[in-house]
Structure formats: C-alpha cells, structure tokens
Design a protein around this motif. Structure first.
Motif, PDB file in Angstrom:
ATOM      1  N   LYS A  11       0.838  -1.195   0.000  1.00 14.41           N
ATOM      2  CA  LYS A  11       0.000   0.000   0.000  1.00 14.41           C
ATOM      3  C   LYS A  11       0.873   1.246   0.000  1.00 14.41           C
ATOM      4  N   SER A  12       0.370   2.291  -0.624  1.00 14.42           N
ATOM      5  CA  SER A  12       1.059   3.572  -0.593  1.00 14.42           C
ATOM      6  C   SER A  12       0.910   4.169   0.800  1.00 14.42           C
ATOM      7  N   PRO A  13       1.756   5.135   1.152  1.00 16.28           N
ATOM      8  CA  PRO A  13       1.614   5.769   2.468  1.00 16.28           C
ATOM      9  C   PRO A  13       0.211   6.337   2.686  1.00 16.28           C
ATOM     10  N   GLU A  14      -0.357   6.974   1.656  1.00 14.28           N
ATOM     11  CA  GLU A  14      -1.694   7.544   1.794  1.00 14.28           C
ATOM     12  C   GLU A  14      -2.734   6.485   2.107  1.00 14.28           C
ATOM     13  N   GLU A  15      -2.567   5.306   1.504  1.00 18.63           N
ATOM     14  CA  GLU A  15      -3.512   4.212   1.721  1.00 18.63           C
ATOM     15  C   GLU A  15      -3.363   3.602   3.108  1.00 18.63           C
ATOM     16  N   ARG A  16      -2.195   3.744   3.713  1.00 19.45           N
ATOM     17  CA  ARG A  16      -1.965   3.165   5.039  1.00 19.45           C
ATOM     18  C   ARG A  16      -2.537   4.018   6.162  1.00 19.45           C
ATOM     19  N   ALA A  18      -5.478   5.425   6.994  1.00 18.43           N
ATOM     20  CA  ALA A  18      -6.742   5.081   7.651  1.00 18.43           C
ATOM     21  C   ALA A  18      -6.573   3.896   8.597  1.00 18.43           C
ATOM     22  N   GLY A  19      -5.825   2.887   8.153  1.00 20.75           N
ATOM     23  CA  GLY A  19      -5.616   1.718   8.996  1.00 20.75           C
ATOM     24  C   GLY A  19      -4.829   2.044  10.252  1.00 20.75           C
ATOM     25  N   LEU A  20      -3.821   2.874  10.125  1.00 16.30           N
ATOM     26  CA  LEU A  20      -3.022   3.278  11.278  1.00 16.30           C
ATOM     27  C   LEU A  20      -3.849   4.093  12.263  1.00 16.30           C
ATOM     28  N   GLN A  21      -4.704   4.965  11.726  1.00 14.26           N
ATOM     29  CA  GLN A  21      -5.575   5.757  12.590  1.00 14.26           C
ATOM     30  C   GLN A  21      -6.558   4.858  13.325  1.00 14.26           C
ATOM     31  N   GLN A  22      -7.120   3.895  12.614  1.00 10.01           N
ATOM     32  CA  GLN A  22      -8.087   2.989  13.227  1.00 10.01           C
ATOM     33  C   GLN A  22      -7.446   2.161  14.337  1.00 10.01           C
ATOM     34  N   LYS A  23      -6.207   1.734  14.121  1.00 13.02           N
ATOM     35  CA  LYS A  23      -5.491   0.933  15.115  1.00 13.02           C
ATOM     36  C   LYS A  23      -4.873   1.792  16.221  1.00 13.02           C
ATOM     37  N   LYS A  24      -4.951   3.105  16.039  1.00 10.65           N
ATOM     38  CA  LYS A  24      -4.331   4.052  16.977  1.00 10.65           C
ATOM     39  C   LYS A  24      -2.835   3.783  17.114  1.00 10.65           C
ATOM     40  N   ASP A  25      -2.241   3.469  15.981  1.00  9.02           N
ATOM     41  CA  ASP A  25      -0.801   3.249  15.916  1.00  9.02           C
ATOM     42  C   ASP A  25      -0.147   4.600  15.639  1.00  9.02           C
ATOM     43  N   TRP A  26       0.044   5.363  16.698  1.00 11.04           N
ATOM     44  CA  TRP A  26       0.522   6.739  16.513  1.00 11.04           C
ATOM     45  C   TRP A  26       1.961   6.783  16.025  1.00 11.04           C
ATOM     46  N   ALA A  27       2.792   5.866  16.468  1.00 10.33           N
ATOM     47  CA  ALA A  27       4.171   5.826  15.979  1.00 10.33           C
ATOM     48  C   ALA A  27       4.188   5.508  14.485  1.00 10.33           C
ATOM     49  N   ALA A  30       3.034   8.586  12.620  1.00  7.05           N
ATOM     50  CA  ALA A  30       4.085   9.597  12.532  1.00  7.05           C
ATOM     51  C   ALA A  30       5.114   9.218  11.465  1.00  7.05           C
ATOM     52  N   LYS A  31       5.501   7.938  11.438  1.00 13.80           N
ATOM     53  CA  LYS A  31       6.481   7.487  10.456  1.00 13.80           C
ATOM     54  C   LYS A  31       5.933   7.627   9.037  1.00 13.80           C
ATOM     55  N   THR A  32       4.654   7.347   8.860  1.00 12.33           N
ATOM     56  CA  THR A  32       4.052   7.448   7.533  1.00 12.33           C
ATOM     57  C   THR A  32       3.969   8.907   7.078  1.00 12.33           C
ATOM     58  N   TYR A  33       3.562   9.783   7.975  1.00 14.69           N
ATOM     59  CA  TYR A  33       3.542  11.200   7.615  1.00 14.69           C
ATOM     60  C   TYR A  33       4.953  11.691   7.282  1.00 14.69           C
ATOM     61  N   TYR A  34       5.922  11.230   8.032  1.00 16.27           N
ATOM     62  CA  TYR A  34       7.318  11.595   7.738  1.00 16.27           C
ATOM     63  C   TYR A  34       7.704  11.117   6.342  1.00 16.27           C
ATOM     64  N   ASN A 176      -4.315  18.962  21.717  1.00 14.25           N
ATOM     65  CA  ASN A 176      -3.197  18.372  20.972  1.00 14.25           C
ATOM     66  C   ASN A 176      -2.737  17.107  21.692  1.00 14.25           C
ATOM     67  N   GLY A 177      -2.779  16.005  20.982  1.00 10.51           N
ATOM     68  CA  GLY A 177      -2.386  14.729  21.578  1.00 10.51           C
ATOM     69  C   GLY A 177      -3.562  13.799  21.825  1.00 10.51           C
ATOM     70  N   LYS A 178      -4.787  14.325  21.799  1.00  9.66           N
ATOM     71  CA  LYS A 178      -5.959  13.460  21.903  1.00  9.66           C
ATOM     72  C   LYS A 178      -6.135  12.704  20.588  1.00  9.66           C
ATOM     73  N   PRO A 179      -6.613  11.454  20.641  1.00 10.22           N
ATOM     74  CA  PRO A 179      -6.829  10.700  19.402  1.00 10.22           C
ATOM     75  C   PRO A 179      -7.677  11.440  18.374  1.00 10.22           C
ATOM     76  N   VAL A 180      -8.677  12.183  18.831  1.00  8.81           N
ATOM     77  CA  VAL A 180      -9.553  12.888  17.897  1.00  8.81           C
ATOM     78  C   VAL A 180      -8.789  13.932  17.096  1.00  8.81           C
ATOM     79  N   TYR A 181      -7.685  14.433  17.652  1.00 10.71           N
ATOM     80  CA  TYR A 181      -6.891  15.427  16.935  1.00 10.71           C
ATOM     81  C   TYR A 181      -6.285  14.823  15.674  1.00 10.71           C
ATOM     82  N   TYR A 182      -6.002  13.522  15.713  1.00 13.35           N
ATOM     83  CA  TYR A 182      -5.393  12.845  14.580  1.00 13.35           C
ATOM     84  C   TYR A 182      -6.414  12.178  13.667  1.00 13.35           C
ATOM     85  N   THR A 183      -7.637  11.976  14.152  1.00 14.88           N
ATOM     86  CA  THR A 183      -8.599  11.168  13.399  1.00 14.88           C
ATOM     87  C   THR A 183      -9.915  11.870  13.083  1.00 14.88           C
TER      88      THR A 183
END
Length: 299
Positions: A11-16, A18-27, A30-34, A176-183
């Motif tokens: 999957k491309s970074p953009e495609e990944r 939603a899944g990372l947000q759903q799993k709350k895999d914040w690290a 962050a790596k994907t946005y980087y 800033n830092g709440k899950p809703v801020y990222y999702t």
C-alpha cells in the motif's frame, strides 16, 4: 490488488493512513507522515512537505512513548527538514507570519491583541461544528472567549469569567495529543471534509489560541495586581484562520490562488488598518459579531 505472482501489492503511504488511525498506531502514523513529507520535499512540493512533516512532528512530540518508538534518527531528520522549510521565505506558511510580525511593530500591545481577537472570531463557526466531535468541546467555547477578552479591554472580568477563560485555555492545550486530533473530521460545505488535524498549520491553531489566551490571562492578572511590567502580546495568532493545511491536503491548488486564502488575507489586512487607525471600539465589536457568523471555509 495482487500482482502477477499472487503477492499483495504494498500500500502507498496515503492508503496506510486510515488503517493506522483505526489501530491508533501513533508511531506508525508519525512514520508514515514523515515518509510522505520526505517524498514531497524531494519532489519539490514544499507545501506538502510542510504539511506532512509537521504532522509527524506533532504526533511524536505529544507522547513520550510514541517519541521513543519513532526513534532519534527519524526525529532528527524530520527536525532538520522542518528547519530547512523555515528558511523558505517564499512559502505562504512563512511569508504571511513574517509580514504580520513586521506590521505588528507599528501597533500598541492593546491594538495587537485586538487584531488577534478579530482573527480568532473567524474560527467561531468552524469551532462550533468541530465541538460536536468527542473531545473537541472546547472549540465550541471560542465565541464566548473572544467576546470576554474583548470586553476585558474595557472593564476587568469577574473571577468566574477569569476562571472560565483559564479552563478554555487549558482545554485548548490538552486538545493536541488526543486521538480525535489525529482522526476526527467533519463535512465542509462544497469541499472535502475538514480534519481536526488541519488545525495543525501555522504553528498549530489550537496551540496559538492557547498561547493567546494564556497571554491575556497573564495580562489581566498583572493589571489586577497593579504590576508595572505587563506581558506583551505576540502576533502569530493573527494568521490562525488561514488554515493552509486544509487546502494543501485537499489539493486546492497554489495557496496564493485559493479564494478562501485570498479572502482571509484581505480580512487580516483590513483588520490591521482598522486597529492601526483606532476605529471606535463599537465598530470593532460589530466586526467580531459579524466574523462569528462567517463560514471560513466557504468560497
């Protein structure tokens, strides 16, 4: 999709995302946005590099555990790249705050604070809509906060008003830092959904508002104590309603040509002229009321 040999295509970074947000895999997020930021920077798309690298920085800076998982190597390179972007004077992200800062030197402290209040008022309607998201209730308090601050330039607030403003200030910091801020996201009339994370542009809108309110609280406290040295306002909050991250993320085109950006810049400079020329406070109050009804995302 599967390739010729039955292997699932990466999957491309953009495609990944939603899944990372759903799993709350914040690290992982962050790596994907980087990764997206690095790709944009290497392609010469500096606005998108600004968008994605700052998202990565915001995520790993908000939590020690996430910071450790992301690792120093990525964090150091992300910081280096963000520093390089800050040297790009032509970027709207840099050019507008620089011009605001230059013009702010011609204003008194009270004038500068009022200039910031006028910009803050233009986020009221958007804030009310975002406040329906769990954890974002504080954004529905922006209207009350800006009105109280404006009134306090003419008469001191009550203890209850002061405490309520402090509560709003603290809640903005905690957003800033709440899950809703990222999702979290809401529908935007005539355009792509607006994400809470779109507030991250221009140094982080919610953090700029937090700093703006904190400065005002410290001013009120100093005045009540008869202090001779008063805290001074900063100009960065004046750009808070530009929301460039939204337009960069949704591919609206060159930022300087986006109609909403052009309209907001016109309002910023009109407000500057109004406070510089010391128009009556009653007219300032009327502007605030009108801005509170404004849909900042509408064309």
């Amino acid at each position: 999709m599967f390739g010729l040999f039955g292997k699932k295509e990466a999957k491309s970074p953009e495609e990944r995302l939603a899944g990372l947000q759903q799993k709350k895999d914040w690290a992982g997020l962050a790596k994907t946005y980087y990764e997206m930021g690095v790709s944009a920077m290497e392609a010469g798309d500096l606005n998108r590099a600004q968008l994605w690298l700052h998202r990565a920085d915001t995520i790993y800076s908000a939590d020690d555990a996430t910071y450790d998982k992301v690792g120093d190597k990525l964090i150091d390179d992300c910081g280096r790249r963000i520093g390089a972007l800050e040297d790009e004077e032509a970027l709207l992200y840099n050019a507008v705050p620089a011009e605001i800062e230059a013009r702010a030197e011609e204003l008194s402290d009270v004038q500068l604070r009022i200039w910031g209040m006028l910009s803050m008022a233009r986020l009221v309607k958007l804030g009310k809509r975002l406040s329906a998201l769990p954890g974002c209730q504080v954004l529905g308090e922006l209207g009350w906060a800006v009105e109280m601050m404006f009134q306090s330039t003419q008469a001191p607030p009550t203890q209850e008003e002061y405490q309520r403003l402090m509560d709003v200030c603290n809640a903005l910091y905690e957003l800033n830092g709440k899950p809703v801020y990222y999702t979290g996201e809401i529908e935007a009339a005539g355009g792509a959904p607006f994400q809470v994370f779109d507030l991250n542009g221009m140094f982080g809108v919610e953090q700029e508002l937090n700093g703006f309110l904190d400065s005002h609280l410290r001013l009120l406290a100093a005045l009540s104590q008869g202090a001779e040295e008063l805290p001074t306002a900063e100009s960065s909050v004046v750009a808070c309603a530009l929301l460039p991250d939204y337009y960069v993320r949704t591919g609206a085109g060159k930022l300087e040509e986006v109609l909403q950006i052009q309209a907001e810049l016109a309002r910023i400079w009109s407000d500057y002229a109004a406070v510089r020329d010391q128009i009556p406070l009653a007219e300032i109050g009327k502007r605030i009321e009108e801005y509170e009804q404004l849909d900042i995302l509408a064309k």
